[in-house]
Design a protein around this motif. Structure first.
Motif, mmCIF file in Angstrom:
data_model
loop_
_atom_site.group_PDB
_atom_site.id
_atom_site.type_symbol
_atom_site.label_atom_id
_atom_site.label_comp_id
_atom_site.label_asym_id
_atom_site.label_seq_id
_atom_site.Cartn_x
_atom_site.Cartn_y
_atom_site.Cartn_z
ATOM 1 N N TYR A 5 -1.299 5.570 2.197
ATOM 2 C CA TYR A 5 -2.546 4.908 2.595
ATOM 3 C C TYR A 5 -2.457 4.290 3.992
ATOM 4 O O TYR A 5 -2.784 3.113 4.179
ATOM 5 C CB TYR A 5 -2.904 3.808 1.579
ATOM 6 C CG TYR A 5 -3.043 4.329 0.181
ATOM 7 C CD1 TYR A 5 -4.219 4.958 -0.233
ATOM 8 C CD2 TYR A 5 -2.007 4.209 -0.733
ATOM 9 C CE1 TYR A 5 -4.357 5.459 -1.518
ATOM 10 C CE2 TYR A 5 -2.135 4.697 -2.030
ATOM 11 C CZ TYR A 5 -3.310 5.317 -2.406
ATOM 12 O OH TYR A 5 -3.442 5.805 -3.680
ATOM 13 N N SER B 46 -0.307 5.175 -7.275
ATOM 14 C CA SER B 46 0.956 4.742 -6.670
ATOM 15 C C SER B 46 1.880 5.901 -6.297
ATOM 16 O O SER B 46 2.694 5.761 -5.393
ATOM 17 C CB SER B 46 1.693 3.779 -7.601
ATOM 18 O OG SER B 46 1.968 4.408 -8.829
ATOM 19 N N SER C 209 -1.911 -6.896 -5.713
ATOM 20 C CA SER C 209 -3.229 -6.341 -6.014
ATOM 21 C C SER C 209 -4.305 -6.776 -5.016
ATOM 22 O O SER C 209 -5.347 -6.139 -4.932
ATOM 23 C CB SER C 209 -3.641 -6.681 -7.447
ATOM 24 O OG SER C 209 -3.711 -8.078 -7.622
ATOM 25 N N SER D 63 -8.835 0.922 -7.889
ATOM 26 C CA SER D 63 -7.429 0.651 -7.606
ATOM 27 C C SER D 63 -6.794 1.921 -7.058
ATOM 28 O O SER D 63 -7.389 2.998 -7.104
ATOM 29 C CB SER D 63 -6.701 0.138 -8.850
ATOM 30 O OG SER D 63 -6.853 1.041 -9.917
ATOM 31 N N LEU D 64 -5.592 1.766 -6.537
ATOM 32 C CA LEU D 64 -4.922 2.873 -5.857
ATOM 33 C C LEU D 64 -3.896 3.555 -6.749
ATOM 34 O O LEU D 64 -3.202 2.889 -7.522
ATOM 35 C CB LEU D 64 -4.193 2.355 -4.614
ATOM 36 C CG LEU D 64 -5.032 1.638 -3.573
ATOM 37 C CD1 LEU D 64 -4.142 1.143 -2.439
ATOM 38 C CD2 LEU D 64 -6.130 2.531 -3.047
ATOM 39 N N LEU E 24 0.793 -1.222 0.000
ATOM 40 C CA LEU E 24 0.000 0.000 0.000
ATOM 41 C C LEU E 24 0.826 1.273 0.000
ATOM 42 O O LEU E 24 0.367 2.305 -0.457
ATOM 43 C CB LEU E 24 -0.928 0.024 1.214
ATOM 44 C CG LEU E 24 -2.032 -1.010 1.204
ATOM 45 C CD1 LEU E 24 -2.757 -0.997 2.541
ATOM 46 C CD2 LEU E 24 -3.012 -0.751 0.084
ATOM 47 N N THR F 99 -4.474 -3.729 -3.103
ATOM 48 C CA THR F 99 -4.596 -2.442 -3.789
ATOM 49 C C THR F 99 -5.746 -2.354 -4.784
ATOM 50 O O THR F 99 -5.927 -1.314 -5.407
ATOM 51 C CB THR F 99 -3.282 -2.115 -4.540
ATOM 52 O OG1 THR F 99 -3.059 -3.114 -5.540
ATOM 53 C CG2 THR F 99 -2.092 -2.063 -3.594
#
Length: 130
Positions: A13, A68, A48, A65-66, A8, A51
């Motif tokens: 996060y 980066s 994943s 999704s996050l 993460l 994430t």
């Protein structure tokens, strides 16, 4: 550093580490706000699983999704595999609100009006060579 912390990026996060990633944090956020986002799933293996999250309904799939490099949540609304709307939210509550609204039957026009960070993906007809 735990797998979830490494995946993460604790700096971006930190609030997602304790619940165990994006999917469980999304479930908790939706529950706290009494939002019906349906079942939230994540991939079973690899980075994943922390994430990415998906919420499937009769209307299609909300994929999240996050980012980066900066803190943001990338949202895709997919129907039959085609992205109908896309956006980047800065708050997990916004993600839950979009997913709940989509599940409840909001139109794409209403969704993009209510959540200005979401954009409807325009479909352009393909010209056929004759």
């Amino acid at each position: 550093m735990s797998d979830v912390s490494a995946a993460l990026g604790v700096r971006l996060y930190p609030d997602l580490v304790e619940p165990g990633g994006l999917a469980p944090a999304l479930v908790a956020t939706a529950a706290a706000q009494q939002l019906d986002v349906g079942e939230v799933t994540a991939p079973e293996q690899g980075r994943s699983r922390f994430t990415c999250a998906e919420m499937t309904s009769a209307r299609g799939v909300v994929c999240v999704s996050l980012g980066s490099q900066a803190r943001y949540f990338m949202i895709d609304l997919r129907v039959d595999g085609d992205v109908q709307a896309r956006g980047d939210a800065t708050d997990l509550l916004q993600v839950a609100q979009v997913a709940a609204a989509w599940r409840a039957g909001i139109t794409l026009a209403e969704l993009t009006a209510r959540y200005p960070f979401m954009e409807e993906m325009r479909r352009h007809p393909v010209a056929h060579a004759g």
